[in-house]
Each structure stands twice: as structure tokens, then as C-alpha cells.
Write a protein that holds these residues in place. Structure first.
Motif, PDB file in Angstrom:
ATOM      1  N   VAL A 159      97.702 -70.445  62.138  1.00 57.85           N
ATOM      2  CA  VAL A 159      97.591 -69.109  61.549  1.00 57.85           C
ATOM      3  C   VAL A 159      98.134 -68.097  62.546  1.00 57.85           C
ATOM      4  O   VAL A 159      97.770 -68.130  63.732  1.00 57.85           O
ATOM      5  N   ILE A 160      99.019 -67.233  62.090  1.00 64.14           N
ATOM      6  CA  ILE A 160      99.485 -66.110  62.901  1.00 64.14           C
ATOM      7  C   ILE A 160      98.910 -64.846  62.286  1.00 64.14           C
ATOM      8  O   ILE A 160      99.052 -64.598  61.084  1.00 64.14           O
ATOM      9  N   ARG A 161      98.238 -64.071  63.115  1.00 66.95           N
ATOM     10  CA  ARG A 161      97.523 -62.892  62.622  1.00 66.95           C
ATOM     11  C   ARG A 161      97.434 -61.858  63.732  1.00 66.95           C
ATOM     12  O   ARG A 161      97.806 -62.118  64.886  1.00 66.95           O
ATOM     13  N   ASN A 162      96.948 -60.683  63.375  1.00 65.15           N
ATOM     14  CA  ASN A 162      96.684 -59.670  64.390  1.00 65.15           C
ATOM     15  C   ASN A 162      95.406 -60.012  65.145  1.00 65.15           C
ATOM     16  O   ASN A 162      94.416 -60.419  64.542  1.00 65.15           O
ATOM     17  N   TYR A 163      95.440 -59.881  66.460  1.00 62.65           N
ATOM     18  CA  TYR A 163      94.210 -60.132  67.202  1.00 62.65           C
ATOM     19  C   TYR A 163      93.342 -58.869  67.230  1.00 62.65           C
ATOM     20  O   TYR A 163      93.826 -57.746  67.036  1.00 62.65           O
ATOM     21  N   THR A 164      92.051 -59.079  67.440  1.00 69.03           N
ATOM     22  CA  THR A 164      91.072 -57.995  67.467  1.00 69.03           C
ATOM     23  C   THR A 164      90.236 -58.116  68.736  1.00 69.03           C
ATOM     24  O   THR A 164      90.397 -59.070  69.514  1.00 69.03           O
ATOM     25  N   LEU A 165      89.303 -57.196  68.913  1.00 68.06           N
ATOM     26  CA  LEU A 165      88.426 -57.274  70.082  1.00 68.06           C
ATOM     27  C   LEU A 165      87.561 -58.522  70.071  1.00 68.06           C
ATOM     28  O   LEU A 165      87.142 -59.001  71.122  1.00 68.06           O
ATOM     29  N   ASP A 166      87.315 -59.074  68.884  1.00 69.09           N
ATOM     30  CA  ASP A 166      86.550 -60.322  68.804  1.00 69.09           C
ATOM     31  C   ASP A 166      87.292 -61.479  69.458  1.00 69.09           C
ATOM     32  O   ASP A 166      86.692 -62.521  69.756  1.00 69.09           O
ATOM     33  N   ASP A 167      88.593 -61.317  69.684  1.00 64.88           N
ATOM     34  CA  ASP A 167      89.417 -62.370  70.286  1.00 64.88           C
ATOM     35  C   ASP A 167      89.568 -62.200  71.796  1.00 64.88           C
ATOM     36  O   ASP A 167      90.388 -62.887  72.419  1.00 64.88           O
ATOM     37  N   THR A 168      88.808 -61.300  72.389  1.00 63.97           N
ATOM     38  CA  THR A 168      88.990 -60.992  73.816  1.00 63.97           C
ATOM     39  C   THR A 168      88.917 -62.240  74.684  1.00 63.97           C
ATOM     40  O   THR A 168      89.803 -62.478  75.526  1.00 63.97           O
ATOM     41  N   ASP A 169      87.897 -63.058  74.517  1.00 63.26           N
ATOM     42  CA  ASP A 169      87.756 -64.263  75.350  1.00 63.26           C
ATOM     43  C   ASP A 169      88.936 -65.206  75.141  1.00 63.26           C
ATOM     44  O   ASP A 169      89.463 -65.781  76.106  1.00 63.26           O
ATOM     45  N   GLY A 170      89.354 -65.366  73.900  1.00 64.98           N
ATOM     46  CA  GLY A 170      90.479 -66.258  73.606  1.00 64.98           C
ATOM     47  C   GLY A 170      91.784 -65.738  74.171  1.00 64.98           C
ATOM     48  O   GLY A 170      92.623 -66.517  74.653  1.00 64.98           O
ATOM     49  N   MET A 171      91.981 -64.416  74.142  1.00 66.05           N
ATOM     50  CA  MET A 171      93.203 -63.834  74.689  1.00 66.05           C
ATOM     51  C   MET A 171      93.251 -64.004  76.201  1.00 66.05           C
ATOM     52  O   MET A 171      94.313 -64.308  76.777  1.00 66.05           O
ATOM     53  N   ILE A 172      92.120 -63.820  76.867  1.00 62.82           N
ATOM     54  CA  ILE A 172      92.085 -64.011  78.321  1.00 62.82           C
ATOM     55  C   ILE A 172      92.272 -65.489  78.667  1.00 62.82           C
ATOM     56  O   ILE A 172      92.935 -65.829  79.659  1.00 62.82           O
ATOM     57  N   ALA A 173      91.753 -66.384  77.820  1.00 61.12           N
ATOM     58  CA  ALA A 173      91.934 -67.819  78.046  1.00 61.12           C
ATOM     59  C   ALA A 173      93.419 -68.198  77.955  1.00 61.12           C
ATOM     60  O   ALA A 173      93.896 -69.064  78.705  1.00 61.12           O
ATOM     61  N   ILE A 174      94.166 -67.552  77.044  1.00 63.24           N
ATOM     62  CA  ILE A 174      95.618 -67.797  76.967  1.00 63.24           C
ATOM     63  C   ILE A 174      96.270 -67.418  78.287  1.00 63.24           C
ATOM     64  O   ILE A 174      97.110 -68.151  78.829  1.00 63.24           O
ATOM     65  N   GLN A 175      95.899 -66.254  78.828  1.00 60.39           N
ATOM     66  CA  GLN A 175      96.473 -65.810  80.102  1.00 60.39           C
ATOM     67  C   GLN A 175      96.160 -66.798  81.229  1.00 60.39           C
ATOM     68  O   GLN A 175      97.027 -67.120  82.047  1.00 60.39           O
ATOM     69  N   LYS A 176      94.926 -67.277  81.267  1.00 61.52           N
ATOM     70  CA  LYS A 176      94.544 -68.233  82.311  1.00 61.52           C
ATOM     71  C   LYS A 176      95.357 -69.516  82.212  1.00 61.52           C
ATOM     72  O   LYS A 176      95.758 -70.091  83.235  1.00 61.52           O
TER      73      LYS A 176
END
Length: 223
Positions: A17-34
Motif C-alpha cells: 500500500v502506498i499512502r500518505n503518512y501521518t503522525l501515527d506513523d512516527t515510529d515506523g518512519m524513524i525505523a525506516i531511517q534507522k
């Protein structure tokens, strides 16, 4: 934005799924960076909650992620800018407000890429290209002129003693050489329009970046 597609990871079809990310995705977005930028890359340069809050409140249309099996596997962030702010030379830090995008201009006609990342397990599955394609769709949907962004040239340090950054980029665009980032961007349909010096603290690229553009094919462009 919300769309579903299938990619093949190690021969296995995976629904993405490709979608807009939200603040609920904060942990997942930081995990991508890591995952994309592990140590010794400094952790203070990973996305932080304040940056992500700016992304999703200032320009949610330009903040997209890819999700598979309940996990975020890739993301791409952008902002809108006026052409006047892009004249001359710039760095990633200056043009993206150090990733906070507080300089986002809702009247801008250029979609500028801030960041693109795909976790290692899903590289070579086409996710990066699908994320790029999704931002092209944003360009068309918002009736913008183009997508623009600086691309690293990590292969440049190998030949920097004998070739200028401009010559290296010309060689990659002509197929004489291959570069992990620039060749990928070319395959995504982006074309080089210039070289930025001191764009990033990036020894592999000798601190250069290639400015790469995709023009909206549904708008007229003066030559």
C-alpha cells in the motif's frame, strides 16, 4: 493518496500500500531511517517527531510511505517551492530547512524531493520507483510544473581525481558509467539539469549532487 499494488520480494508476491503518512506513523518512519542509515551514520540526522509533524501538517500530499505486511518499508518526502527560490546554487540543508520544510510555499510550482528511503529487505523490488511514480502523480494532480531534487553521486569519488563532477554526470547519463543513485533516477525518468557543489556532507559524492528533474508532461514547457 492511497493505492495498492503487488511487488515481488525474493520471488514472493507481496501486497504493498502506498499512502500518505501521518503522525501515527512516527515510529515506523524513524525505523525506516534507522534501517536505511545505520551507524556510523549519526542518529541525530534521522527524522525526529518535530520534523515529521511539520511534514504532515504543512504538506501532507507530499509525505508518502509504502507499507507491506503491516510494516513501513519505504518513504518519500517533498515540499513546494517557487522557481525564484531555486535560482543559483543551494544545499540540501538550505532548500529543505534542514528537513523541517517550514519554507514550504503552498503557491510553489516545483515539487522538491526532500528524502527517499527503502529498507534493505525491499530494495530491488521496485518500491523506490513506485514511490517516485507516486510523486509524479502528485505533480500532475496539483498541476505543478515539475519535480526536482538533488541526487547523490556515490560513485564519483572513484574517478574524482581525473574527472569533474559535470563530466562524471555526463558519463552516467550517456551510459558510459553506472552510479547507484543517478542511474536509478534516470531509470525513473528524471533528467539531469545541473550540478550542486557542497550539497551534502557526503564523502562518496565529494559533497556534490546532481540536480535531477521530471517535467509534467501535461503542461507546456518553453524550450
Amino acid at each position: 493518496m492511497y493505492k495498492e499494488l503487488i511487488v515481488f520480494a525474493s520471488g514472493r508476491p507481496v501486497k504493498v500500500v502506498i499512502r500518505n503518512y501521518t503522525l501515527d506513523d512516527t515510529d515506523g518512519m524513524i525505523a525506516i531511517q534507522k534501517a536505511c542509515f545505520p551507524p556510523p551514520f549519526p542518529s541525530d540526522l534521522w527524522w525526529n517527531e518535530e520534523q515529521l509533524r511539520e511534514h504532515v501538517t504543512r504538506f501532507p500530499e507530499g509525505a508518502i510511505c509504502a507499507e507491506a505486511d503491516g510494516q513501513l518499508i519505504g518513504s518519500m518526502t517533498s515540499l513546494l517551492l517557487q522557481d525564484a527560490s531555486l535560482s543559483g546554487s543551494h544545499s540540501w540543508e538550505s532548500i529543505t530547512d534542514s528537513g523541517y520544510i517550514r519554507n514550504h510555499d503552498s503557491f510553489g510550482d516545483t515539487l522538491y524531493v526532500v528524502d527517499l528511503g527503502v529498507i534493505p529487505n525491499y530494495r530491488k523490488t521496485g518500491i523506490g520507483k513506485w514511490l517516485m511514480q507516486s510523486l509524479y502523480e502528485v505533480v500532475v494532480h496539483l498541476k505543478l510544473k515539475r519535480l526536482l531534487g538533488g541526487g547523490r553521486m556515490p560513485g564519483y569519488h572513484v574517478v574524482s581525481a581525473e574527472k569533474s563532477a559535470e563530466q562524471y554526470l555526463t558519463d552516467v547519463a550517456a551510459g558510459v558509467r553506472s552510479d547507484p543513485v543517478i542511474s536509478f533516477l534516470l531509470r525513473c525518468g528524471r533528467l539531469p539539469v545541473g550540478i550542486m557543489e557542497n550539497y551534502l556532507e557526503d564523502e562518496e559524492s565529494c559533497h556534490y549532487a546532481a540536480l535531477m528533474e521530471w517535467r509534467n508532461p501535461f503542461m507546456s514547457h518553453k524550450s
